[in-house]
Scaffold this motif. Structure first.
Motif, PDB file in Angstrom:
ATOM      1  N   ARG A  91      -9.979  -0.471  -9.708  1.00 31.33           N
ATOM      2  CA  ARG A  91      -8.788  -1.268  -9.996  1.00 31.33           C
ATOM      3  C   ARG A  91      -8.381  -1.106 -11.446  1.00 31.33           C
ATOM      4  O   ARG A  91      -9.199  -0.816 -12.322  1.00 31.33           O
ATOM      5  CB  ARG A  91      -9.012  -2.746  -9.665  1.00 31.33           C
ATOM      6  CG  ARG A  91     -10.002  -3.462 -10.565  1.00 31.33           C
ATOM      7  CD  ARG A  91     -10.362  -4.841 -10.006  1.00 31.33           C
ATOM      8  NE  ARG A  91      -9.217  -5.743  -9.983  1.00 31.33           N
ATOM      9  CZ  ARG A  91      -9.164  -6.873  -9.276  1.00 31.33           C
ATOM     10  NH1 ARG A  91     -10.199  -7.220  -8.503  1.00 31.33           N
ATOM     11  NH2 ARG A  91      -8.084  -7.637  -9.332  1.00 31.33           N
ATOM     12  N   CYS A 141      -4.720  -3.268   2.288  1.00 29.78           N
ATOM     13  CA  CYS A 141      -5.178  -3.875   1.053  1.00 29.78           C
ATOM     14  C   CYS A 141      -5.192  -5.387   1.236  1.00 29.78           C
ATOM     15  O   CYS A 141      -4.308  -5.944   1.897  1.00 29.78           O
ATOM     16  CB  CYS A 141      -4.236  -3.478  -0.085  1.00 29.78           C
ATOM     17  SG  CYS A 141      -4.609  -4.189  -1.687  1.00 29.78           S
ATOM     18  N   TRP A 176     -10.338  -3.278   0.633  1.00 28.20           N
ATOM     19  CA  TRP A 176      -9.663  -2.348   1.532  1.00 28.20           C
ATOM     20  C   TRP A 176     -10.295  -2.475   2.912  1.00 28.20           C
ATOM     21  O   TRP A 176     -11.527  -2.496   3.040  1.00 28.20           O
ATOM     22  CB  TRP A 176      -9.785  -0.903   1.054  1.00 28.20           C
ATOM     23  CG  TRP A 176      -8.885  -0.536  -0.084  1.00 28.20           C
ATOM     24  CD1 TRP A 176      -9.207  -0.462  -1.397  1.00 28.20           C
ATOM     25  CD2 TRP A 176      -7.499  -0.167   0.006  1.00 28.20           C
ATOM     26  NE1 TRP A 176      -8.127  -0.083  -2.139  1.00 28.20           N
ATOM     27  CE2 TRP A 176      -7.056   0.110  -1.309  1.00 28.20           C
ATOM     28  CE3 TRP A 176      -6.594  -0.047   1.062  1.00 28.20           C
ATOM     29  CZ2 TRP A 176      -5.754   0.499  -1.593  1.00 28.20           C
ATOM     30  CZ3 TRP A 176      -5.295   0.340   0.783  1.00 28.20           C
ATOM     31  CH2 TRP A 176      -4.885   0.607  -0.529  1.00 28.20           C
ATOM     32  N   GLU A 205       0.825  -1.196   0.000  1.00 33.38           N
ATOM     33  CA  GLU A 205       0.000   0.000   0.000  1.00 33.38           C
ATOM     34  C   GLU A 205       0.866   1.255   0.000  1.00 33.38           C
ATOM     35  O   GLU A 205       1.986   1.252   0.507  1.00 33.38           O
ATOM     36  CB  GLU A 205      -0.912   0.037   1.235  1.00 33.38           C
ATOM     37  CG  GLU A 205      -1.813  -1.173   1.396  1.00 33.38           C
ATOM     38  CD  GLU A 205      -1.227  -2.233   2.295  1.00 33.38           C
ATOM     39  OE1 GLU A 205      -2.009  -3.025   2.860  1.00 33.38           O
ATOM     40  OE2 GLU A 205       0.017  -2.285   2.444  1.00 33.38           O
ATOM     41  N   CYS A 241      -2.625   0.290  -4.045  1.00 29.17           N
ATOM     42  CA  CYS A 241      -2.148  -1.017  -3.618  1.00 29.17           C
ATOM     43  C   CYS A 241      -1.585  -1.722  -4.835  1.00 29.17           C
ATOM     44  O   CYS A 241      -2.333  -2.053  -5.767  1.00 29.17           O
ATOM     45  CB  CYS A 241      -3.278  -1.832  -2.994  1.00 29.17           C
ATOM     46  SG  CYS A 241      -2.845  -3.539  -2.600  1.00 29.17           S
TER      47      CYS A 241
END
Length: 124
Positions: free
Chosen positions: A72, A96, A36, A6, A22
């Motif tokens: 992501r 993470c 998270w 992270e 992350c």
């Protein structure tokens, strides 16, 4: 095996924003659901947000809905947590985590791989 690192934590004033990142190792990042979590001193680790393998589905804790957004980028093996309108109660170490389970789990016990965390401190 997955290794997670992270970054992006820091000290901000209430109402400010931070974006956590992350970075994950390996070639199979897209095969993992990502999450998270956060943990304040003396308290248990709690779910903040999660995202499906493709990024098509997300889940956020009620305490952060409308303020935090998980996302992501599978091409970069990275998951993000955009944090806006930060409050002092958001102060915690943010972790993470990864799991092969789906849909997105919301409990710590269902995540297998964990980063070492990054500190987020929000001043009043």
């Amino acid at each position: 095996q997955v290794q997670l690192v992270e970054s992006g934590g820091g000290l901000v004033q209430a109402g400010g924003s931070l974006r956590l990142s992350c970075a994950a190792s390996g070639r199979t990042f897209s095969a993992y659901t990502m999450g998270w979590f956060r943990q304040a001193p003396g308290k248990e680790r709690e779910f903040v947000g999660g995202i499906s393998m493709s990024g098509g589905s997300t889940a956020h804790a009620d305490s952060v809905k409308g303020r935090f957004t998980i996302s992501r980028d599978n091409a970069e093996n990275t998951v993000y947590l955009q944090m806006n309108s930060l409050k002092p109660e958001d102060t915690a170490v943010y972790y993470c985590a990864a799991t092969r389970r789906f849909p997105v789990p919301t409990t710590t016990g269902e995540y297998v791989y964990w980063g070492r965390g990054t500190q987020v401190t929000v001043s009043s």
